[in-house]
Design an enzyme around this catalytic site. Structure first.
Site, PDB file in Angstrom:
ATOM      1  N   LYS A  54      50.929  28.428  34.061  1.00 46.02           N
ATOM      2  CA  LYS A  54      52.278  29.081  34.099  1.00 46.02           C
ATOM      3  C   LYS A  54      53.162  28.215  33.345  1.00 46.02           C
ATOM      4  O   LYS A  54      54.094  28.507  32.630  1.00 46.02           O
ATOM      5  CB  LYS A  54      52.909  28.937  35.615  1.00 46.02           C
ATOM      6  CG  LYS A  54      52.004  30.299  36.439  1.00 46.02           C
ATOM      7  CD  LYS A  54      52.106  30.390  37.679  1.00 46.02           C
ATOM      8  CE  LYS A  54      51.424  31.608  38.351  1.00 46.02           C
ATOM      9  NZ  LYS A  54      51.672  31.238  39.772  1.00 46.02           N
ATOM     10  N   GLN A  98      53.228  27.529  44.597  1.00 47.66           N
ATOM     11  CA  GLN A  98      51.757  28.219  44.466  1.00 47.66           C
ATOM     12  C   GLN A  98      51.015  28.243  45.727  1.00 47.66           C
ATOM     13  O   GLN A  98      51.117  27.553  46.631  1.00 47.66           O
ATOM     14  CB  GLN A  98      50.957  27.414  43.564  1.00 47.66           C
ATOM     15  CG  GLN A  98      49.494  28.184  43.101  1.00 47.66           C
ATOM     16  CD  GLN A  98      49.772  29.242  42.202  1.00 47.66           C
ATOM     17  OE1 GLN A  98      50.842  29.441  41.646  1.00 47.66           O
ATOM     18  NE2 GLN A  98      48.873  30.186  42.247  1.00 47.66           N
ATOM     19  N   ASP A 121      59.186  34.508  42.258  1.00 48.16           N
ATOM     20  CA  ASP A 121      57.769  35.192  42.659  1.00 48.16           C
ATOM     21  C   ASP A 121      58.159  36.472  43.293  1.00 48.16           C
ATOM     22  O   ASP A 121      57.372  37.460  43.486  1.00 48.16           O
ATOM     23  CB  ASP A 121      57.261  34.166  43.385  1.00 48.16           C
ATOM     24  CG  ASP A 121      55.997  33.806  42.998  1.00 48.16           C
ATOM     25  OD1 ASP A 121      55.497  34.401  41.920  1.00 48.16           O
ATOM     26  OD2 ASP A 121      55.312  32.682  43.507  1.00 48.16           O
TER      27      ASP A 121
HETATM   28  N1  GUN Z   1      48.861  32.818  44.450  1.00 43.86           N
HETATM   29  C1  GUN Z   1      48.334  33.959  43.881  1.00 43.86           C
HETATM   30  N2  GUN Z   1      48.938  34.472  43.362  1.00 43.86           N
HETATM   31  C2  GUN Z   1      50.337  33.970  43.263  1.00 43.86           C
HETATM   32  C3  GUN Z   1      51.513  34.389  42.468  1.00 43.86           C
HETATM   33  O1  GUN Z   1      51.724  35.222  42.165  1.00 43.86           O
HETATM   34  N3  GUN Z   1      52.493  33.401  43.033  1.00 43.86           N
HETATM   35  C4  GUN Z   1      52.216  32.264  43.704  1.00 43.86           C
HETATM   36  N4  GUN Z   1      53.126  31.365  43.853  1.00 43.86           N
HETATM   37  N5  GUN Z   1      51.087  32.035  44.496  1.00 43.86           N
HETATM   38  C5  GUN Z   1      49.987  32.837  44.001  1.00 43.86           C
END
Ligand code: GUN
Length: 292
Positions: A54, A98, A121
Site C-alpha cells: 500500500k 491493517q 477503508d
Molecule cells: N485486511 C484484509 N483486508 C483489509 C483491508 O482492505 N483493509 C485493512 N485495513 N485491513 C485488511
C-alpha cells in the site's frame, strides 16, 4: 467456453495511471499532495506485505505516505490514542489500520474511532450506513475493487444471480449490498451464503456471478460452478513451496485449474482482486484529499 482471465494487475495499473495524472493536475493547480497513513500492529508476515504494498503504491501515484508501526503488545488504549492523533493531523487525508489486529484489541472499537472523513477503508459505521442508503461515501476497498473489475470487463450484471460466499464485514456483506444496488454493476438478485448455509452447492450452481470470500484455500471446486459463470476469488493463502525463493506460493479460495475451464470470466490469485483493493484505497484517498 470462451474464457477471459481477469487481470487485476492491468485494471489496477490503468486506475493508478489515472490517479497519478489527476494528482499532477491538482498539484499544478495548487492543491495539496494526497497523504495516506497505514497503521500496522504486530509482526504478521502477510499484513506486513500488504501494508508495504500500500505504501509503495502511494509513491507510484505521487502521494505522500506514512507507515505507523506498533508493537504486537500495544494496548488498545495506546492504539486509540494513535488514531486520535491521526484524526487530528491536518496534513493527513486518510488512514487505515491493517486488520486483523492482535486478539487483545477490539476491532470494532478501533474502526469506530477513525474519523469518517478519513475512513478510506470504508469500515466506519457512517461509511457503511451511507453505502446502504446510496449516499456518496468511501466504499470498502475490496468490494469497490471488484465492482471496478466487473465494469472494466463489461460483465453483464442486470438481472443476474450473484452468489456471495462469506459474510465478513469487510468483503461479503458490503459486496452483497453493492451487487443489489440499482446501478451498473449491480441490479443482481443476490444470495449471501455463509458457514450455516445448507445445500451450498445447489445454490452456487445457480450463480451467474460467484464471489468467493470465505477464507478457505481452494474451497470452491468445479462441481460447484455453472458453465459460463463469472467467478471472483477474494481469498489469499500462503502455501509452503520449497521451489519458491521465499518458500511459499499464493492460492485463493477457488481451485483455479479445474474451475477456470467452466468460466466465462475468472479472477486469479495472485493478480486478481489484491491489486484492485490497493487501487481502490488510492482512489478513496484522492477523494478524501479533494473533499476536505
Ligand atoms: N485486511 C484484509 N483486508 C483489509 C483491508 O482492505 N483493509 C485493512 N485495513 N485491513 C485488511
Amino acid at each position: 467456453m470462451n474464457l477471459t482471465i481477469i487481470s487485476g494487475i492491468e485494471v489496477s495499473k490503468k486506475i493508478k495511471e489515472e490517479i497519478a495524472a489527476q494528482v499532477k493536475l491538482n498539484i499544478a493547480k495548487g492543491m495539496k499532495t494526497p497523504h495516506l497513513a497505514a497503521v500496522l500492529v504486530g509482526d504478521d508476515g502477510a499484513s506486513k506485505t500488504y501494508v508495504n504494498a500500500k505504501v509503495k503504491a502511494c509513491e507510484a501515484v505521487g502521494f505522500k505516505s506514512t507507515l505507523v508501526k506498533l508493537d504486537e503488545n500495544t494496548t488498545e488504549e495506546k492504539l486509540l490514542e494513535e488514531i486520535k492523533k491521526l484524526n487530528n493531523d491536518t496534513d493527513l487525508d486518510g488512514f487505515i489500520v491493517q486488520l486483523p489486529l492482535p486478539k487483545h484489541i477490539n476491532e470494532q472499537k478501533v474502526t469506530q474511532a477513525i474519523s469518517p472523513l478519513k475512513d478510506v477503508d470504508g469500515f466506519h459505521p457512517e461509511s457503511l450506513g451511507k453505502m446502504l442508503l446510496d449516499l456518496p461515501s468511501f466504499l470498502p476497498a475490496t468490494p469497490m475493487g471488484i465492482i471496478e473489475m466487473l465494469k472494466h470487463y463489461n460483465i453483464p450484471t442486470e438481472g443476474k444471480h450473484c452468489v456471495v460466499i462469506g459474510r465478513s464485514h469487510i468483503v461479503g456483506s458490503p459486496m452483497s449490498v453493492l451487487m443489489a444496488r440499482n446501478s451498473y454493476p449491480g441490479n443482481c438478485t443476490v444470495t449471501l451464503t455463509h458457514s450455516r448455509t445448507k445445500n451450498l452447492q445447489e445454490i452456487t450452481l445457480q450463480a451467474d456471478i460467484l464471489i468467493v470470500a470465505i477464507g478457505k484455500p481452494e474451497f470452491v471446486t468445479a462441481n460447484m460452478v455453472k458453465d459460463g459463470a463469472t467467478v471472483i476469488d477474494v481469498g489469499i493463502h500462503r502455501i509452503e513451496d520449497a521451489t519458491k525463493k521465499n518458500g511459499f506460493r499464493l492460492i485463493g479460495d477457488v481451485k483455479f485449474d479445474e474451475v477456470a475451464p467452466k468460466c466465462a470470466f475468472i479472477s486469479p490469485v495472485p493478480g486478481g482482486v489484491g491489486p484492485m483493493t490497493i487501487a481502490s484505497l488510492l482512489k478513496n484517498t484522492l477523494l478524501a484529499s479533494i473533499h476536505k
